[in-house]
Design an enzyme around this catalytic site. Sequence first.
Site, PDB file in Angstrom:
ATOM      1  CG  ASP A 297      -2.037   0.905   0.729  1.00 31.36           C
ATOM      2  OD1 ASP A 297      -3.030   0.590   1.641  1.00 31.36           O
ATOM      3  OD2 ASP A 297      -1.769   1.854   0.409  1.00 31.36           O
TER       4      ASP A 297
ATOM      5  CD  GLU B 260      -6.144   5.745   3.108  1.00 26.25           C
ATOM      6  OE1 GLU B 260      -6.539   5.911   1.481  1.00 26.25           O
ATOM      7  OE2 GLU B 260      -5.896   4.885   3.889  1.00 26.25           O
TER       8      GLU B 260
HETATM    9  C1  GLC Z   1      -4.259   4.120  -0.331  1.00 24.71           C
HETATM   10  C2  GLC Z   1      -4.767   3.167   0.179  1.00 24.71           C
HETATM   11  C3  GLC Z   1      -5.695   2.392  -0.747  1.00 24.71           C
HETATM   12  C4  GLC Z   1      -5.076   2.746  -1.886  1.00 24.71           C
HETATM   13  C5  GLC Z   1      -3.786   3.962  -2.284  1.00 24.71           C
HETATM   14  C6  GLC Z   1      -3.691   4.017  -3.643  1.00 24.71           C
HETATM   15  O1  GLC Z   1      -3.369   4.571   1.070  1.00 24.71           O
HETATM   16  O2  GLC Z   1      -4.786   2.590   1.600  1.00 24.71           O
HETATM   17  O3  GLC Z   1      -6.276   1.835  -0.749  1.00 24.71           O
HETATM   18  O4  GLC Z   1      -5.611   1.603  -3.341  1.00 24.71           O
HETATM   19  O5  GLC Z   1      -3.087   4.216  -1.376  1.00 24.71           O
HETATM   20  O6  GLC Z   1      -4.301   5.609  -3.977  1.00 24.71           O
END
Ligand code: GLC
Length: 609
Positions: free
Chosen positions: A303, A492
């Site tokens: 991530d 988030e």
């Molecule tokens: C974010 C998220 C994830 C996402 C990634 C790219 O922090 O946790 O779900 O796909 O970054 O944007």
Amino acid sequence: MSKLTHNKRFIPSFLVIVILIGIGTIFIKNKSTTLEITKEKDITRKIKSMTLEEKVGQMLQAERSQITPQEIQKYNIGSILSGGGSSPNSNTADGWVDMYNEMQQAALNSSSGIPIIYGIDAVHGHNNVKNATIFPHNIGLGAANNPELMYQIGAITGKEIAATGLNWDFSPAVSLAQDIRWGRTYESLSENPRRVEGLIGNYIKGLQEQNIAATAKHYIGDGHTTFGTGDNDYLIDRGDVQITEEELREIHLPSYKEAVSNNVKTIMVSYNSVNKLKMHENKYLITDVLKEELGFEGVVVSDWEGINEINAPTLEEKVALAINSGIDVLMQPYNWAEIYNIIINSVNESKISEERIDDAVYRILKLKYDLDLFDNPMAKSQSDVLGNEEHREIARKAVRESLVLLKNEENILPLSKDQKVLLVGPGSNNLGFQCGGWTMEWQGVEKNSLTYGTTIREAFKSVLGENLYTNFSKAEEADVIVVVIAEKPYAEGFGDNEDLTLNSSTVYKNNINTLEKVNELGKPVVTILLAGRPLLIDDYIEDWDAFVMGWLPGTEGNGVSDVLFGDYNFKGTLPMTWPKTIDQADDSMIMENYDGANYQFEYDFGLVY
Ligand code: GLC
């Protein structure tokens, strides 16, 4: 003939042979570094011909704004992403395709000649792109609970992503939100693994049939972190999952088994830890369980800077732990060049094996091969596909099926089309509240003009015409009042909320003033809530004659009027337990702390006309 002469004659032919072999080797080397991959078995040959630098470049994913085409070419970068809201200046299909093709051409000009793959969070439609169809967020789709609809949504999302030239979608989240104080509850389809399993396979199929790689995320246990253990000052997001391995396997693994059995091409590792071990360094769960036990042969991607949160003193150690745990693509939007050098040094110091690098690169090249990127690396714009009528009609259907009727005294609903209706409240005329987070901006946008769509007010206007009132001054003449209250958009950890009342951190402040004004009018009241999760409404629901949960419906507000005026019946049921008090926020039938006796509403509850 002197020895010298003989030797002289002997030496030239020997030299000639050496020179020929040398030229041949250079030719073969050069030939193989631009070796075409036309068949799967070419992948192995390609990897054999690649330098360590070329291999490592393939494992890096940089953010579009943090890299130039020249750097893509120089470093053989394998993948680019758009973070939430990160779009080209011209946010149109042409603008996206031009940007993509410039990056792609640079990749093809690199020493390895390997095309890039470009990832984006299209989590409820192609939500970074203006005029894309925006579907209800997952929690509403969980309420609709319609596998065929999920296939259609996956397919439409894939078509709209392809229309902009991209080929990797960081979706679906298969999270099982167990504590609705979590800011990502709306990205979860349900608290119940059975419900989620029934839906994700179809979405993945629909999306991948459009030649777009799906991503099951976030592996594993993201919705089950314990309140108060959140990372980065968050209350719960990225926290610690404190359950046994048996519970983890019983609750959270089935969704990944379902995704793998539907040939999901990528899986994203979660920020959370499981019993204090960060998932980004969990070799057992990533390699032993996911790759070996479940037989996942696709790409494991980290991530966003998730590697940085690994518990180790140096970045070098974090990177080695992540790659040795089984992560194949490193989503390091900013420091990808530093990571590039770290990996190369770590391989040269035997801290990361070349076999592990080759395994990661094989998975990456196989992904690109499966997406026909070697044969068709360049994109072409299809602007007529974005947000077209057909797609919006499916989104409108998804809105209808996502709505949940939770109270309907004296059958005040359905409304009749010749009634005089006063429609008020912060959610009544605001696409930003209808769409929520992950829409045009990472955190969403609290206004109407963020993209194109139909607000609830516009939908009601098209039904009622002059009989729609939107100002309290007309209250006297109204037969019924419809009040739309709303949570603010968030994404988030910013959505983590410790008390979930109607005047808490994520809820729009003037909801309560509006409710109080409505109450003074002594008219029948229909309340619609636009929110990413259940909220605490026990202090207010007595004053409502009817109550509808609208979740985060997206651009097609006419799905709401379709049902409220009776053209369609309600179909949705609650994918989450609805608590009456905050101490019930983390109750769920899954953890058997679900007594079913005194919730506001029970899991799977929903009324119909
Ligand atoms: C974010 C998220 C994830 C996402 C990634 C790219 O922090 O946790 O779900 O796909 O970054 O944007």
